[in-house]
Design an enzyme around this catalytic site. Structure first.
Site, PDB file in Angstrom:
ATOM      1  N   ALA A 141       0.785  -1.231   0.000  1.00 48.77           N
ATOM      2  CA  ALA A 141       0.000   0.000   0.000  1.00 48.77           C
ATOM      3  C   ALA A 141       0.820   1.285   0.000  1.00 48.77           C
ATOM      4  O   ALA A 141       0.295   2.344  -0.339  1.00 48.77           O
ATOM      5  CB  ALA A 141      -0.946   0.008   1.204  1.00 48.77           C
ATOM      6  N   CYS A 199       4.635  -0.139 -11.956  1.00 46.42           N
ATOM      7  CA  CYS A 199       4.950   1.108 -12.661  1.00 46.42           C
ATOM      8  C   CYS A 199       6.190   0.874 -13.510  1.00 46.42           C
ATOM      9  O   CYS A 199       7.179   1.598 -13.428  1.00 46.42           O
ATOM     10  CB  CYS A 199       5.171   2.238 -11.671  1.00 46.42           C
ATOM     11  SG  CYS A 199       5.251   3.847 -12.496  1.00 46.42           S
TER      12      CYS A 199
END
Length: 472
Positions: free
Chosen positions: A289, A409
């Site tokens: 997270a 990413c």
């Protein structure tokens, strides 16, 4: 005999103290922090700018110039190193790093900005006098005068091999990316020269600041009332600050009701939230997270449906950032410090799981330009096992009929499709869900079922997403 006449000596010029330029000194300090401490410019620069403003040294134009000097120098570092190497009589590794930073700042002003040549050279020499001393300032002056003999296109003709002879090295030098990164991005993107050049050019552009209006806490209408704010392209919660700006000066951001979040990151969270599940939809998990952007959006979306989000983060300081991002969420949530590869929760506990795994970050080179020079091909060897372990945990953590979102990413195939394919071979009780309909209105999403976003196509970071359903 009369004494021979002596010519009177010319009086020595009085020593002139170097002129201190707060903008260029700050830019130099930021580059030194990036080099010495492996810091990231996007974390180093804001506090330096804030301190300068508090001291009264800076106005808005000064901050904009300092930001351009730092990011522009870092983005073009590879190209500028090649130019400097052509102008010195020793290997670059023998040039002291602080001297190289001053030279790089000077080269960027000469080749990458509209600053007049004489001003770029003189300002850089004055900076060298302040931070390096008069002796090394002479070296800086000599090198920059050589650099000033050509513009950027002229230098590229000299230092880059022809495209036809070595396409990857040509692109690496012209667009200032390590050769292995050019090769990896080209493999992921596919296609010919035009596409890869567009992608590399997009990596070197200054990204817009994108905000997210967290559902139930802020609205896009509130954010659009800000100066120069325009609606996001794809996410219904996104607002772009087209002319930059200071997000911390916006009430909703300062109060945590909105945040700074790339639109690609928003789309990943939205896609997971919108994926169809069979059965209940009450317990959600964000298994990696930190620093909390996706978790905050997921928690707000969960609250609208009466669901609860558990946000897990291995690093305690990053778990603290997650807790800060979620504070004030309208519904229940929980933040725990936990290793996603050794989870404290029981298998099959969740209806939806997001696993946005640690990666090389090659999809965010616009925002962290220095990352391209730090990463090495062998970094993939350390990330790969961790990424596979985290995806296996995610599949174990979701119940039958629930869904997992695997995100990175990075567009590197070794971190995206290779991971998903390897893990799913060991889990025959799963199926890939077509993620493209979960990003409505977003074009050019490929053949599916997974999704790869691109800076030059979508204006986002190069986020990858695969949605997997547990079937048995």
């Amino acid at each position: 005999m009369s004494e021979p006449s002596r010519r009177p000596r010319k009086p020595a010029k009085p020593y002139r103290r170097p002129q201190k330029d707060p903008v260029r000194i700050l830019a130099f300090e930021a580059l030194r922090a990036v080099d010495e401490r492996d810091a990231y410019a996007n974390l180093v620069l804001p506090p330096l700018l804030r301190k300068a403003r508090e001291k009264g040294d800076f106005d808005g134009r000064d901050a904009a110039l300092a930001t351009e000097l730092v990011y522009g120098t870092l983005r073009r570092q590879g190209t500028y190193d090649a130019v400097i190497a052509a102008c010195v009589d020793r290997p670059l590794r023998e040039v002291d790093p602080p001297v190289l930073d001053v030279l790089s700042l000077g080269v960027h002003q000469l080749l990458g900005t509209r600053i007049p040549t004489h001003a770029a050279v003189s300002a850089s020499v004055e900076l060298a006098r302040v931070v390096l001393g008069d002796g090394r300032a002479k070296f800086v002056n000599a090198v920059l005068r050589k650099v000033a003999q050509h513009d950027l296109d002229g230098w590229l003709e000299k230092i880059a091999p022809p495209y036809d002879e070595d396409p990857e090295e040509h692109l690496a030098v012209v667009h200032s990316h390590p050769r292995w990164v050019v090769s990896a991005l080209w493999d992921s993107l596919g296609g010919g020269r035009a596409g890869i050049e567009d992608l590399l050019e997009a990596d070197n552009e200054r990204p817009e600041v994108t905000l997210v209006a967290r559902p139930g806490r802020a609205t896009t209408g509130e954010l659009l009332a800000e100066e120069a704010a325009v609606a996001g392209r794809w996410s219904p919660y996104a607002v772009r600050l087209a002319e930059g700006g200071e997000p911390g000066a916006i009430d909703a951001v300062r109060e945590g009701r909105a945040g700074v979040q790339d639109e690609g990151s928003q789309l990943v969270a939205l896609a997971l939230a919108n994926a169809p599940v069979e059965g209940p939809d009450a317990r959600w998990l964000d298994g990696c997270a930190g620093p909390g952007g996706k978790a905050a959006l997921l928690a707000a979306l969960a609250a609208e449906r009466g669901a609860v989000l558990l946000a897990a983060e291995k690093q305690p300081h990053r778990a603290g950032l997650v807790a800060r991002a979620l504070a004030g969420n309208p519904g229940p949530y929980q933040v725990v410090t936990a290793d996603g590869t050794r989870p404290p929760w029981r298998p099959g506990s969740f209806d939806r799981v997001l696993m946005d795994v640690p990666c090389t970050g090659l999809g965010a080179l616009r925002r962290r330009p220095e990352a391209r020079w730090r990463r090495r091909p062998d970094d993939l060897d350390s990330f790969g096992p961790l990424q596979r372990a985290l995806l296996r945990t995610a599949l174990d953590s979701v119940r039958v009929g629930g869904v997992v979102g695997y995100a990175t990413c990075s567009p590197h195939l070794a971190e995206t499709r290779a991971v998903v394919q390897d893990v799913l071979k060991q889990h025959p009780d799963t199926e890939l869900v077509d993620a493209r309909p979960l990003l409505p209105g977003v074009p050019a999403l490929g053949d599916g079922p997974d999704v790869q976003l691109w800076p030059h196509v979508h204006g986002t970071d190069a986020m990858y997403l695969a949605i997997v359903r547990r079937t048995g």
